[in-house]
Design an enzyme around this catalytic site. Structure first.
Site, PDB file in Angstrom:
ATOM      1  N   ILE A 123      64.275  30.686  53.830  1.00  0.00           N
ATOM      2  CA  ILE A 123      63.943  29.829  54.977  1.00  0.00           C
ATOM      3  C   ILE A 123      63.424  28.476  54.497  1.00  0.00           C
ATOM      4  O   ILE A 123      63.717  27.429  55.062  1.00  0.00           O
ATOM      5  CB  ILE A 123      62.863  30.507  55.859  1.00  0.00           C
ATOM      6  CG1 ILE A 123      63.322  31.904  56.304  1.00  0.00           C
ATOM      7  CG2 ILE A 123      62.519  29.653  57.062  1.00  0.00           C
ATOM      8  CD1 ILE A 123      62.228  32.750  56.953  1.00  0.00           C
ATOM      9  N   TYR A 159      51.552  44.156  52.987  1.00  0.00           N
ATOM     10  CA  TYR A 159      52.192  42.950  53.567  1.00  0.00           C
ATOM     11  C   TYR A 159      51.528  42.628  54.911  1.00  0.00           C
ATOM     12  O   TYR A 159      51.156  41.484  55.176  1.00  0.00           O
ATOM     13  CB  TYR A 159      53.692  43.207  53.761  1.00  0.00           C
ATOM     14  CG  TYR A 159      54.459  42.009  54.286  1.00  0.00           C
ATOM     15  CD1 TYR A 159      54.684  40.888  53.488  1.00  0.00           C
ATOM     16  CD2 TYR A 159      54.976  41.989  55.583  1.00  0.00           C
ATOM     17  CE1 TYR A 159      55.396  39.786  53.961  1.00  0.00           C
ATOM     18  CE2 TYR A 159      55.694  40.893  56.068  1.00  0.00           C
ATOM     19  CZ  TYR A 159      55.896  39.794  55.247  1.00  0.00           C
ATOM     20  OH  TYR A 159      56.599  38.705  55.720  1.00  0.00           O
ATOM     21  N   LYS A 182      49.543  39.134  55.922  1.00  0.00           N
ATOM     22  CA  LYS A 182      50.020  38.257  56.997  1.00  0.00           C
ATOM     23  C   LYS A 182      48.972  38.117  58.104  1.00  0.00           C
ATOM     24  O   LYS A 182      48.866  37.067  58.734  1.00  0.00           O
ATOM     25  CB  LYS A 182      51.362  38.773  57.539  1.00  0.00           C
ATOM     26  CG  LYS A 182      52.494  38.636  56.520  1.00  0.00           C
ATOM     27  CD  LYS A 182      52.823  37.173  56.240  1.00  0.00           C
ATOM     28  CE  LYS A 182      53.573  36.886  54.993  1.00  0.00           C
ATOM     29  NZ  LYS A 182      53.854  35.474  54.745  1.00  0.00           N
ATOM     30  N   THR A 221      67.187  37.034  54.750  1.00  0.00           N
ATOM     31  CA  THR A 221      66.910  36.426  53.438  1.00  0.00           C
ATOM     32  C   THR A 221      66.659  37.534  52.409  1.00  0.00           C
ATOM     33  O   THR A 221      66.617  38.716  52.753  1.00  0.00           O
ATOM     34  CB  THR A 221      65.637  35.544  53.467  1.00  0.00           C
ATOM     35  OG1 THR A 221      64.506  36.417  53.653  1.00  0.00           O
ATOM     36  CG2 THR A 221      65.670  34.508  54.562  1.00  0.00           C
TER      37      THR A 221
HETATM   38  N1  NAP Z   1      62.718  36.600  56.391  1.00  0.00           N
HETATM   39  C1  NAP Z   1      62.008  37.041  57.402  1.00  0.00           C
HETATM   40  O1  NAP Z   1      62.505  37.802  58.272  1.00  0.00           O
HETATM   41  C2  NAP Z   1      60.570  36.655  57.549  1.00  0.00           C
HETATM   42  C3  NAP Z   1      59.871  37.155  58.667  1.00  0.00           C
HETATM   43  C4  NAP Z   1      58.532  36.821  58.809  1.00  0.00           C
HETATM   44  C5  NAP Z   1      57.919  36.010  57.883  1.00  0.00           C
HETATM   45  N2  NAP Z   1      58.617  35.563  56.802  1.00  0.00           N
HETATM   46  C6  NAP Z   1      57.891  34.715  55.837  1.00  0.00           C
HETATM   47  O2  NAP Z   1      58.648  33.567  55.545  1.00  0.00           O
HETATM   48  C7  NAP Z   1      58.299  33.092  54.229  1.00  0.00           C
HETATM   49  C8  NAP Z   1      59.582  32.756  53.472  1.00  0.00           C
HETATM   50  O3  NAP Z   1      60.292  33.970  53.275  1.00  0.00           O
HETATM   51  P1  NAP Z   1      61.885  34.041  53.135  1.00  0.00           P
HETATM   52  O4  NAP Z   1      62.354  34.973  54.181  1.00  0.00           O
HETATM   53  O5  NAP Z   1      62.462  32.709  53.013  1.00  0.00           O
HETATM   54  O6  NAP Z   1      61.962  34.850  51.762  1.00  0.00           O
HETATM   55  P2  NAP Z   1      62.787  34.573  50.417  1.00  0.00           P
HETATM   56  O7  NAP Z   1      64.169  34.132  50.715  1.00  0.00           O
HETATM   57  O8  NAP Z   1      62.597  35.799  49.592  1.00  0.00           O
HETATM   58  O9  NAP Z   1      62.009  33.339  49.768  1.00  0.00           O
HETATM   59  C9  NAP Z   1      60.716  33.516  49.295  1.00  0.00           C
HETATM   60  C10 NAP Z   1      60.258  32.212  48.686  1.00  0.00           C
HETATM   61  O10 NAP Z   1      58.934  32.412  48.195  1.00  0.00           O
HETATM   62  C11 NAP Z   1      58.915  32.051  46.815  1.00  0.00           C
HETATM   63  N3  NAP Z   1      57.933  32.841  46.060  1.00  0.00           N
HETATM   64  C12 NAP Z   1      57.807  34.184  45.999  1.00  0.00           C
HETATM   65  N4  NAP Z   1      56.790  34.506  45.189  1.00  0.00           N
HETATM   66  C13 NAP Z   1      56.267  33.347  44.722  1.00  0.00           C
HETATM   67  C14 NAP Z   1      55.217  33.028  43.853  1.00  0.00           C
HETATM   68  N5  NAP Z   1      54.464  33.967  43.249  1.00  0.00           N
HETATM   69  N6  NAP Z   1      54.946  31.713  43.611  1.00  0.00           N
HETATM   70  C15 NAP Z   1      55.691  30.743  44.182  1.00  0.00           C
HETATM   71  N7  NAP Z   1      56.726  30.989  45.006  1.00  0.00           N
HETATM   72  C16 NAP Z   1      57.007  32.286  45.273  1.00  0.00           C
HETATM   73  C17 NAP Z   1      60.323  32.333  46.327  1.00  0.00           C
HETATM   74  O11 NAP Z   1      60.535  31.660  45.113  1.00  0.00           O
HETATM   75  P3  NAP Z   1      61.276  32.371  43.839  1.00  0.00           P
HETATM   76  O12 NAP Z   1      62.707  31.936  43.951  1.00  0.00           O
HETATM   77  O13 NAP Z   1      60.579  31.826  42.654  1.00  0.00           O
HETATM   78  O14 NAP Z   1      61.099  33.846  43.981  1.00  0.00           O
HETATM   79  C18 NAP Z   1      61.113  31.789  47.498  1.00  0.00           C
HETATM   80  O15 NAP Z   1      61.191  30.402  47.454  1.00  0.00           O
HETATM   81  C19 NAP Z   1      57.458  34.185  53.594  1.00  0.00           C
HETATM   82  O16 NAP Z   1      56.109  33.824  53.647  1.00  0.00           O
HETATM   83  C20 NAP Z   1      57.713  35.394  54.483  1.00  0.00           C
HETATM   84  O17 NAP Z   1      56.635  36.295  54.487  1.00  0.00           O
HETATM   85  C21 NAP Z   1      59.933  35.837  56.628  1.00  0.00           C
END
Ligand code: NAP
Length: 351
Positions: free
Chosen positions: A76, A231, A235, A269
C-alpha cells in the site's frame, strides 16, 4: 447424513484456507481468536464494499511540503508515495533496502513530469530502536520542517521472535518504533504546523484493533503466544497512541499538529505472507482491495482539507468508523502512553 458431511467439510476447508496464521490453533483460546479474526475479515470485506463510494481522495499540488513515510517500497505504501509525489510533496522513505526501494519507485513514477520534487531513500528498520534514532537524525539533517509523517511499515501474524531490543516483533515493528520516531520528529512536525495548516501524523493501524487487548503485564505475549493476537495488540496500541497524543496536543496552543489512525481496508498485499490465504491467491485478487484503493484513506488522512483541525479520528474508506471501545478509556490510554515512554526511556514532550 451425506449433506452434513459435505457441509462440514466445506466449512472446515473455508476455515483452513482463511487462517490468519499458518500455525493451527493449539487450544480453545487460540481457536476462539482465530474464529473472531475470520469473522472480522469478512466484516472488513463487507465494510469495504458498502463504504466504497466514500473511498476517494482529491489530490492537489502542494510544492515544498515534506512527508516522511516508513516502508513505502512496496504494498500500500508504494501507492501512497506515488500519490504524495503527484501532489509535488517531497518524500523521505524509511526502508530496509534503499536501493531496491529506489528501483521500485522509479519503475512506477515518471520523475521528468515532477519538476523539482525530491525523494530520499534512507535505511530504517522500525523494529530496531537504534535504527529509528539514526533515521530520525538523518531526516533532521535534511529538513528542519516535516509536514506529514506516515507510520506505515508493518508485519502481520509473524511467528514469535524477539527483536534485538527484546520486544515481540509485531509490537516493535508496528508500534514501538513508530512511537519513538514520532517523538524524535516532533520538533520538525511542530516547526511545520501553522495556525492555518496543521502538520499531520498518520498511524496506519487496522480493523484488527477491534479485537486487540493490551497486556502490560506480558507485553511480549510470551504466555500462550498466538500471532494474530500480537498483531491485534500492536494495532490497538497505534489507536490508543493516536487518541492520547491528540489529547496532549490539544492542550498546547503552540502545537499545530493533528494525528489520525487509519484502516486502509482489506488489501491484497504481501502482508498476508504468514496467513493461509496465500494458498488461494485468486480469492484475494477477487475480493480484496487493490493497493491503489488501499492507499486512498492514508493519503486522505495526510492531506485532505476536509479533516483539517479534526485530529484524533480513526478512519476507514475516508470516513470515521467505530473503534475498539478500549480506545475510549482515557485512563488506559494515559497509562499505556506512560508505559511506552518508560519502555523507551523517553519523556515524549521534552522540556
Ligand atoms: N493489507 C491489508 O489488508 C492491511 C489491512 C490493515 C492494515 N494494514 C496495514 O497497512 C500497512 C502496510 O501494509 P501492506 O499491506 O502494504 O503490507 P506489505 O505489502 O507487506 O508492506 C509492508 C511494508 O512494511 C515494511 N516493513 C516491514 N517491516 C519493516 C521493518 N522492520 N522496518 C521497516 N519497514 C518494514 C515493508 O518493507 P520490506 O520490503 O523491507 O519488508 C513494506 O514496505 C501495515 O501497517 C499494515 O498493518 C494492511
Amino acid at each position: 447424513m451425506l449433506f452434513f458431511v459435505v457441509l462440514s467439510s466445506l466449512g472446515f476447508l473455508a476455515f483452513y484456507l482463511s487462517r490468519s496464521s499458518k500455525e493451527m490453533p493449539k487450544n480453545w483460546q487460540q481457536l476462539r481468536s482465530e474464529i473472531l479474526w475470520q469473522y472480522l475479515g469478512v466484516r472488513g470485506l463487507i465494510e469495504d464494499y458498502y463504504l466504497r463510494k466514500y473511498n476517494r481522495v482529491d489530490l492537489f499540488k502542494q510544492p515544498g511540503r515534506v512527508a516522511v513515510i516508513t516502508g513505502g517500497n512496496r504494498g500500500i505504501g508504494a501507492d501512497v508515495v506515488e500519490k504524495l509525489l503527484q501532489c509535488e510533496i517531497n518524500v523521505i522513505m524509511g526502508v530496509r533496502n534503499p536501493k531496491e526501494a529506489q528501483k521500485n519507485i522509479e519503475l512506477r513514477v515518471d520523475f521528468s513530469e515532477l519538476d523539482g520534487v525530491k525523494i530520499y531513500y534512507e535505511y530504517l528498520d522500525t523494529g530496531n530502536l537504534k535504527s529509528v534514532r539514526q533515521f530520525a537524525k538523518s531526516v533532521q539533517q535534511k529538513f528542519n520542517k516535516i509536514d506529514i509523517l506516515i507510520n506505515n511499515a508493518g508485519i502481520m501474524a509473524s511467528p514469535y521472535y524477539l527483536t534485538e531490543d527484546g520486544f515481540e516483533s509485531q509490537f516493535a515493528v508496528n508500534y514501538l518504533g513508530h512511537f519513538l520516531l514520532t517523538h524524535l520528529l516532533l520538533p520538525q512536525l511542530k516547526a511545520a504546523g501553522t495556525q492555518d495548516l496543521n502538520s499531520r501524523v498518520v498511524n496506519v493501524s487496522s480493523c484488527a484493533n477491534i479485537l486487540g487487548e493490551i497486556n502490560m503485564n506480558d507485553i511480549n505475549g510470551t504466555k500462550d503466544y498466538y500471532p494474530p493476537n500480537a498483531y491485534n495488540q500492536s494495532k490497538l496500541a497505534q489507536v490508543l497512541f493516536t487518541r492520547h497524543l491528540q489529547l496532549l496536543i490539544n492542550q498546547d496552543e503552540d502545537l499545530h499538529l493533528q494525528v489520525h489512525a487509519v484502516h486502509p481496508g482489506v488489501v491484497d498485499t504481501d502482508l498476508f505472507v504468514h496467513s493461509s490465504t496465500t494458498y488461494v491467491p485468486w480469492f484475494k485478487k477477487l475480493l480484496f482491495k487493490n493497493t491503489e484503493e488501499g492507499s486512498r484513506t492514508i493519503v486522505y488522512a495526510a492531506i485532505s482539507p476536509k479533516i483539517e483541525g479534526k485530529g484524533g479520528s480513526y478512519l476507514s474508506n475516508c470516513v470515521r468508523v467505530p473503534v475498539n471501545p478500549l480506545a475510549k478509556d482515557k485512563v488506559l490510554r494515559e497509562k499505556f502512553f506512560d508505559f511506552t515512554c518508560k519502555l523507551l526511556d523517553i519523556s515524549f514532550f521534552p522540556k
